[in-house]
Structures are given as C-alpha cells and as structure tokens.
Design a protein around this motif. Structure first.
Motif, PDB file in Angstrom:
ATOM      1  N   ARG A  52      31.665  60.673  52.649  1.00 22.67           N
ATOM      2  CA  ARG A  52      32.421  61.526  53.572  1.00 22.67           C
ATOM      3  C   ARG A  52      33.063  62.633  52.753  1.00 22.67           C
ATOM      4  NH1 ARG A  52      38.078  59.371  55.732  1.00 22.67           N
ATOM      5  NH2 ARG A  52      38.979  61.339  56.394  1.00 22.67           N
ATOM      6  N   TRP A  53      32.898  63.880  53.190  1.00 24.53           N
ATOM      7  CA  TRP A  53      33.409  65.037  52.452  1.00 24.53           C
ATOM      8  C   TRP A  53      34.323  65.850  53.356  1.00 24.53           C
ATOM      9  CZ3 TRP A  53      32.205  64.007  47.689  1.00 24.53           C
ATOM     10  CH2 TRP A  53      31.025  63.323  47.406  1.00 24.53           C
ATOM     11  N   GLU A  54      35.521  66.169  52.858  1.00 24.59           N
ATOM     12  CA  GLU A  54      36.522  66.890  53.643  1.00 24.59           C
ATOM     13  C   GLU A  54      37.035  68.106  52.867  1.00 24.59           C
ATOM     14  OE1 GLU A  54      37.374  66.080  56.709  1.00 24.59           O
ATOM     15  OE2 GLU A  54      36.366  64.127  56.792  1.00 24.59           O
ATOM     16  N   THR A  55      37.230  69.203  53.570  1.00 27.04           N
ATOM     17  CA  THR A  55      37.856  70.379  52.980  1.00 27.04           C
ATOM     18  C   THR A  55      39.369  70.225  53.093  1.00 27.04           C
ATOM     19  OG1 THR A  55      35.987  71.755  53.648  1.00 27.04           O
ATOM     20  CG2 THR A  55      38.024  72.898  53.071  1.00 27.04           C
ATOM     21  N   GLY A  56      40.069  70.392  51.990  1.00 29.93           N
ATOM     22  CA  GLY A  56      41.522  70.277  52.045  1.00 29.93           C
ATOM     23  C   GLY A  56      42.168  70.535  50.697  1.00 29.93           C
ATOM     24  N   ASN A  57      43.464  70.812  50.748  1.00 28.73           N
ATOM     25  CA  ASN A  57      44.274  71.068  49.578  1.00 28.73           C
ATOM     26  C   ASN A  57      44.912  69.749  49.139  1.00 28.73           C
ATOM     27  OD1 ASN A  57      46.307  71.801  47.756  1.00 28.73           O
ATOM     28  ND2 ASN A  57      46.788  73.696  48.852  1.00 28.73           N
ATOM     29  N   LEU A  58      44.755  69.368  47.888  1.00 23.77           N
ATOM     30  CA  LEU A  58      45.314  68.105  47.403  1.00 23.77           C
ATOM     31  C   LEU A  58      46.830  68.060  47.549  1.00 23.77           C
ATOM     32  CD1 LEU A  58      43.165  67.445  44.206  1.00 23.77           C
ATOM     33  CD2 LEU A  58      42.873  66.497  46.512  1.00 23.77           C
ATOM     34  N   ALA A  59      47.491  69.199  47.507  1.00 24.55           N
ATOM     35  CA  ALA A  59      48.941  69.234  47.661  1.00 24.55           C
ATOM     36  C   ALA A  59      49.374  68.920  49.088  1.00 24.55           C
ATOM     37  CB  ALA A  59      49.487  70.597  47.231  1.00 24.55           C
ATOM     38  N   VAL A 104      33.051  56.190  49.738  1.00 22.49           N
ATOM     39  CA  VAL A 104      33.607  57.364  49.069  1.00 22.49           C
ATOM     40  C   VAL A 104      34.034  58.427  50.073  1.00 22.49           C
ATOM     41  CG1 VAL A 104      33.110  59.256  47.469  1.00 22.49           C
ATOM     42  CG2 VAL A 104      32.223  56.959  47.004  1.00 22.49           C
ATOM     43  N   THR A 105      35.221  58.955  49.837  1.00 22.43           N
ATOM     44  CA  THR A 105      35.691  60.155  50.515  1.00 22.43           C
ATOM     45  C   THR A 105      35.970  61.186  49.430  1.00 22.43           C
ATOM     46  OG1 THR A 105      36.726  58.898  52.298  1.00 22.43           O
ATOM     47  CG2 THR A 105      37.495  61.157  51.978  1.00 22.43           C
ATOM     48  N   GLY A 106      35.460  62.384  49.607  1.00 27.61           N
ATOM     49  CA  GLY A 106      35.710  63.470  48.671  1.00 27.61           C
ATOM     50  C   GLY A 106      36.469  64.585  49.353  1.00 27.61           C
ATOM     51  N   VAL A 107      37.408  65.183  48.636  1.00 29.87           N
ATOM     52  CA  VAL A 107      38.207  66.293  49.168  1.00 29.87           C
ATOM     53  C   VAL A 107      38.172  67.433  48.161  1.00 29.87           C
ATOM     54  CG1 VAL A 107      40.517  67.035  49.878  1.00 29.87           C
ATOM     55  CG2 VAL A 107      39.728  64.723  50.429  1.00 29.87           C
ATOM     56  N   ASP A 108      37.942  68.644  48.666  1.00 31.80           N
ATOM     57  CA  ASP A 108      37.980  69.836  47.823  1.00 31.80           C
ATOM     58  C   ASP A 108      38.449  71.012  48.665  1.00 31.80           C
ATOM     59  OD1 ASP A 108      36.680  70.552  44.887  1.00 31.80           O
ATOM     60  OD2 ASP A 108      36.794  72.298  46.221  1.00 31.80           O
ATOM     61  N   LEU A 109      39.102  71.954  48.016  1.00 33.33           N
ATOM     62  CA  LEU A 109      39.622  73.140  48.691  1.00 33.33           C
ATOM     63  C   LEU A 109      38.519  74.108  49.119  1.00 33.33           C
ATOM     64  CD1 LEU A 109      42.260  74.632  49.445  1.00 33.33           C
ATOM     65  CD2 LEU A 109      42.235  75.630  47.161  1.00 33.33           C
ATOM     66  N   ASP A 110      37.395  74.090  48.413  1.00 33.97           N
ATOM     67  CA  ASP A 110      36.342  75.081  48.627  1.00 33.97           C
ATOM     68  C   ASP A 110      35.320  74.594  49.657  1.00 33.97           C
ATOM     69  OD1 ASP A 110      33.942  76.670  48.339  1.00 33.97           O
ATOM     70  OD2 ASP A 110      34.774  77.397  46.447  1.00 33.97           O
ATOM     71  N   ALA A 164      28.137  69.304  48.824  1.00 38.66           N
ATOM     72  CA  ALA A 164      28.311  67.847  48.736  1.00 38.66           C
ATOM     73  C   ALA A 164      27.706  67.158  49.957  1.00 38.66           C
ATOM     74  CB  ALA A 164      29.791  67.499  48.604  1.00 38.66           C
ATOM     75  N   ARG A 165      27.948  67.696  51.132  1.00 38.50           N
ATOM     76  CA  ARG A 165      27.399  67.096  52.359  1.00 38.50           C
ATOM     77  C   ARG A 165      25.876  67.139  52.361  1.00 38.50           C
ATOM     78  NH1 ARG A 165      31.869  69.898  56.299  1.00 38.50           N
ATOM     79  NH2 ARG A 165      33.459  68.266  56.067  1.00 38.50           N
ATOM     80  N   ARG A 186      29.194  65.558  42.841  1.00 36.87           N
ATOM     81  CA  ARG A 186      28.434  64.943  41.749  1.00 36.87           C
ATOM     82  C   ARG A 186      28.926  63.532  41.459  1.00 36.87           C
ATOM     83  NH1 ARG A 186      29.939  64.862  36.379  1.00 36.87           N
ATOM     84  NH2 ARG A 186      31.613  66.319  36.799  1.00 36.87           N
ATOM     85  N   LEU A 187      30.215  63.364  41.283  1.00 39.97           N
ATOM     86  CA  LEU A 187      30.784  62.069  40.936  1.00 39.97           C
ATOM     87  C   LEU A 187      30.801  61.131  42.149  1.00 39.97           C
ATOM     88  CD1 LEU A 187      33.887  61.688  38.696  1.00 39.97           C
ATOM     89  CD2 LEU A 187      33.581  60.246  40.657  1.00 39.97           C
ATOM     90  N   GLY A 188      31.373  61.589  43.251  1.00 39.20           N
ATOM     91  CA  GLY A 188      31.454  60.756  44.454  1.00 39.20           C
ATOM     92  C   GLY A 188      30.101  60.404  45.023  1.00 39.20           C
ATOM     93  N   GLY A 189      29.138  61.310  44.920  1.00 45.83           N
ATOM     94  CA  GLY A 189      27.797  61.018  45.407  1.00 45.83           C
ATOM     95  C   GLY A 189      27.156  59.880  44.641  1.00 45.83           C
ATOM     96  N   TYR A 190      27.342  59.877  43.331  1.00 40.89           N
ATOM     97  CA  TYR A 190      26.835  58.780  42.504  1.00 40.89           C
ATOM     98  C   TYR A 190      27.467  57.469  42.938  1.00 40.89           C
ATOM     99  CZ  TYR A 190      25.965  55.889  38.353  1.00 40.89           C
ATOM    100  OH  TYR A 190      25.596  54.877  37.509  1.00 40.89           O
TER     101      TYR A 190
END
Length: 196
Positions: free
Chosen positions: A84-91, A63-69, A76-77, A51-55
């Motif tokens: 650009r959207w990537e699956t990943g853990n912020l840690a 924009v690159t977006g990262v989320d665990l889910d 998002a894609r 929602r935010l990165g797409g805007y």
C-alpha cells in the motif's frame, strides 16, 4: 519538487538502471526482513519508489509506504502493487484503519537519508508521528549520513523529544560498529529506536 519537477522521474530511472546493472539494492530491506517476524506490519517512511517496501512485501510482510512526492508514489504503485502506497508528509503522518484507529507497525524504516531532507521544523513532528505509529514492542530503524546537515547528537535529542529511545547505533546497514565520540561524527548512522 518545485525546483525540478522531473527530479522524481530521473530518480526512479536511476534506481532502475542500478538494479538492471546487477548491483545489490536491497541491503536495507534484507536487514529489516531479518528483524521482523514473517507477516509483520512495516511502514516504509519516505518510501520513494518503493524499492525497500516492495522487497519486504514480496517476502511476506504487510507494507505501507508513505512519501511526499506523488510521482514516486506512482512508481511504487506500478512497480510494487503488493504493498500500500500513500502520498503524505511524515510531519503530518496519521494513518488510520477502516475503524478510524491509528495504525500501528511492528517496524518503521526510514532509509535513504530521508530524515536529512526534512526541514529542521519538520524533524521532531515527523519523529513524533513515527513514534505514535509504533506498536508497543515495535522498532524504528533510521539510516542517514550525518554529514548532510543532521548531526547525530541533534537527531538523538530530537528522537528523545519525540518519545523515542536509541537502542543501538551502527555505521551502516551491514551493522558495522560506529566510532565513539568525535571519531564517529562523520560516519553513516543506522539507529534502532523504540518508544521511550
């Protein structure tokens, strides 16, 4: 995700319904846009459905977006293909360019209570990884409700441990001032941070 595999789909549908109802869902994104020169490199950390990165991609940022889910990344894609959207853990965040160099961002945004969803053991590693992805003059903007188990003082201590310095504190994305001392403990926090 393990307790409710359908949570991500319900979450995505909820935001689509909110937007379709005409409610403003882009307040955070407008603030980030105002903080960034056009064409800035922006990391949406914990991006959810984009929602935010797409805007932000739609108004000209990289924009690159990262989320665990992975389900949310799929949404998002589909809904925001300009980013650009990537699956990943912020840690464990470690974004690299085609030459193997760590990617640096002008702005990193972490909205939607994302930091409160991290386990206690993941918070400093996530903040450290975010700090490592900031350009030298970059800024990190985090927003969350401290009543969700992450007190502001603890967040600020964790940020300092991660090599970040709090530059400004607000009580919301509309930049209302926060209360001082104990009276501010229950207020929403939007913090702007830089590398220490």
């Amino acid at each position: 995700m393990a307790r409710n595999p359908e949570h991500a789909r319900g979450y995505a549908d909820r935001w689509r319904r909110i937007e379709a109802s005409g409610q403003d869902i882009h307040g955070e994104a407008r603030l980030i846009d105002a903080m960034a020169a056009r064409g800035s490199r922006v990391l949406d950390a914990g991006c959810g459905t984009g929602r935010l990165g797409g805007y932000l991609a739609g108004v000209g940022h990289h924009v690159t977006g990262v989320d665990l889910d992975p389900t949310l990344i799929g949404v998002a894609r589909q809904d925001h293909p300009a980013a650009r959207w990537e699956t990943g853990n912020l840690a464990e965040l470690d974004l690299r360019d085609e030459h193997g160099q760590r990617e640096l961002f002008d702005l990193v945004v972490c909205a939607g209570n994302v930091l409160t969803f991290l386990s206690g053991a993941e918070r400093v590693p996530a903040l450290t990884r975010i700090a490592q992805h900031l350009a030298p003059d970059g800024r990190f903007v985090a927003g969350f409700g401290p009543g969700r188990g992450y007190p502001v003082g603890r967040f600020e201590d964790d940020a300092a441990s991660a090599g970040l310095r709090v530059q400004q504190r607000f009580a919301g994305w509309d930049l209302q001032p926060r209360g001082e001392g104990a009276e501010g403990d229950d207020e929403f926090l939007v913090a702007v941070l830089t590398q220490a």
